[in-house]
Motif scaffolding. Structure first.
Motif, PDB file in Angstrom:
ATOM      1  N   LEU A 106       5.841  -4.366  25.851  1.00  0.00           N
ATOM      2  CA  LEU A 106       7.217  -4.633  25.473  1.00  0.00           C
ATOM      3  C   LEU A 106       7.504  -4.007  24.110  1.00  0.00           C
ATOM      4  CD1 LEU A 106       7.485  -8.392  26.519  1.00  0.00           C
ATOM      5  CD2 LEU A 106       8.320  -6.378  27.765  1.00  0.00           C
ATOM      6  N   PRO A 107       8.743  -3.569  23.869  1.00  0.00           N
ATOM      7  CA  PRO A 107       9.098  -2.969  22.575  1.00  0.00           C
ATOM      8  C   PRO A 107       8.846  -3.943  21.422  1.00  0.00           C
ATOM      9  CG  PRO A 107      10.797  -2.538  24.206  1.00  0.00           C
ATOM     10  CD  PRO A 107       9.870  -3.544  24.821  1.00  0.00           C
ATOM     11  N   ASP A 108       8.368  -3.426  20.290  1.00  0.00           N
ATOM     12  CA  ASP A 108       8.118  -4.238  19.104  1.00  0.00           C
ATOM     13  C   ASP A 108       8.805  -3.615  17.890  1.00  0.00           C
ATOM     14  OD1 ASP A 108       6.626  -6.461  19.907  1.00  0.00           O
ATOM     15  OD2 ASP A 108       4.764  -5.287  19.972  1.00  0.00           O
ATOM     16  N   ALA A 109       9.054  -4.442  16.878  1.00  0.00           N
ATOM     17  CA  ALA A 109       9.636  -3.968  15.625  1.00  0.00           C
ATOM     18  C   ALA A 109       8.603  -3.147  14.860  1.00  0.00           C
ATOM     19  CB  ALA A 109      10.091  -5.166  14.783  1.00  0.00           C
ATOM     20  N   PRO A 110       9.049  -2.241  13.962  1.00  0.00           N
ATOM     21  CA  PRO A 110       8.105  -1.399  13.207  1.00  0.00           C
ATOM     22  C   PRO A 110       7.020  -2.177  12.483  1.00  0.00           C
ATOM     23  CG  PRO A 110      10.329  -0.581  12.937  1.00  0.00           C
ATOM     24  CD  PRO A 110      10.454  -1.870  13.695  1.00  0.00           C
ATOM     25  N   SER A 111       7.394  -3.297  11.848  1.00  0.00           N
ATOM     26  CA  SER A 111       6.385  -4.070  11.108  1.00  0.00           C
ATOM     27  C   SER A 111       5.305  -4.605  12.041  1.00  0.00           C
ATOM     28  CB  SER A 111       7.044  -5.233  10.375  1.00  0.00           C
ATOM     29  OG  SER A 111       7.719  -6.097  11.283  1.00  0.00           O
ATOM     30  N   ARG A 112       5.711  -5.016  13.225  1.00  0.00           N
ATOM     31  CA  ARG A 112       4.736  -5.524  14.188  1.00  0.00           C
ATOM     32  C   ARG A 112       3.893  -4.381  14.764  1.00  0.00           C
ATOM     33  NH1 ARG A 112       3.117  -9.821  16.925  1.00  0.00           N
ATOM     34  NH2 ARG A 112       2.479  -9.594  19.112  1.00  0.00           N
ATOM     35  N   LEU A 113       4.491  -3.216  14.909  1.00  0.00           N
ATOM     36  CA  LEU A 113       3.738  -2.061  15.391  1.00  0.00           C
ATOM     37  C   LEU A 113       2.601  -1.735  14.430  1.00  0.00           C
ATOM     38  CD1 LEU A 113       6.615   0.324  16.563  1.00  0.00           C
ATOM     39  CD2 LEU A 113       5.081  -1.027  18.012  1.00  0.00           C
TER      40      LEU A 113
END
Length: 212
Positions: A106-113
């Motif tokens: 699932l798509p994640d926010a940059p910080s979580r990536l």
């Protein structure tokens, strides 16, 4: 000062390891295919940060301990050799899957990536085993400071891994499609990789302990 040929040999070992499918490669490929190149490159920043943790752990004194304690050195040497043989088997075993068969993410926010890339790298057993068992084989008290040698080799590993993983993140989709259309080359790659890993395992088993 480390001999140039030792650094080049180490760089070749780093290239072999980064090309061998593992958690980092599978995560970056899956993220790039599922969420795009930008997400793959962002995740790579976290992966590289994880490499620095492994490098600093070795440079601060871990490697010196393994070189000084015969039992620890021998145990890690054989553990590393067995791990390489296991990876060789994983490459050639019947039914082995390509890392380019991406998982659904699932798509994640940059910080979580970045965070997920970091955790994947820090907890990656392949990287940990490389630093604990193969890394010390290229360090010798005859070449000066163990700390400086560790930093030099660590930066070499990070540079090689970053370059290869960046290319993977950027071209994951195209590479995946190419392998789907050319399954023979995927099989050839698996057997070549398995053979080289087995040869590296044998070399590691025959390596004599360096004394301080």
């Amino acid at each position: 000062m480390m001999p140039a040929h030792d650094v080049l040999m180490f760089a070749a070992a780093c290239l072999l390891m980064v090309l061998t499918p593992g958690p980092n490669m599978i995560y970056l490929i899956s993220r790039s295919i599922c969420q795009g190149r930008k997400a793959g490159v962002t995740s790579l920043l976290g992966v590289v940060a994880g490499f620095f943790v492994h490098m600093l752990a070795a440079a601060i004194g871990l490697t010196a301990v393994f070189l000084a304690v015969p039992l620890a050195y021998e145990a890690l040497k054989w553990a590393g050799a067995l791990y390489l043989l296991w990876m060789a088997w994983q490459a050639v075993r019947p039914g082995a899957r390509s890392p380019f068969e991406a998982r659904e993410l699932l798509p994640d926010a940059p910080s979580r990536l970045v965070l997920m890339g970091f955790l994947t790298s820090v907890l990656n057993p392949k990287v940990a085993m490389f630093y604990l068992s193969i890394f010390p084989q290229f360090i010798s008290p005859e070449h000066g400071s163990l700390f400086i040698q560790s930093i030099l080799l660590g930066l070499t590993q990070i540079s090689v891994s970053f370059t290869v993983n960046l290319l993977i993140a950027l071209f994951a989709s195209g590479i995946a499609v190419w392998f789907v259309r050319n399954p023979l080359w995927l099989a050839v790659q698996r057997y070549v990789m398995g053979g080289v890993l087995a040869a590296l395992a044998v070399r590691l088993m025959l390596e004599q302990r360096k004394t301080v």
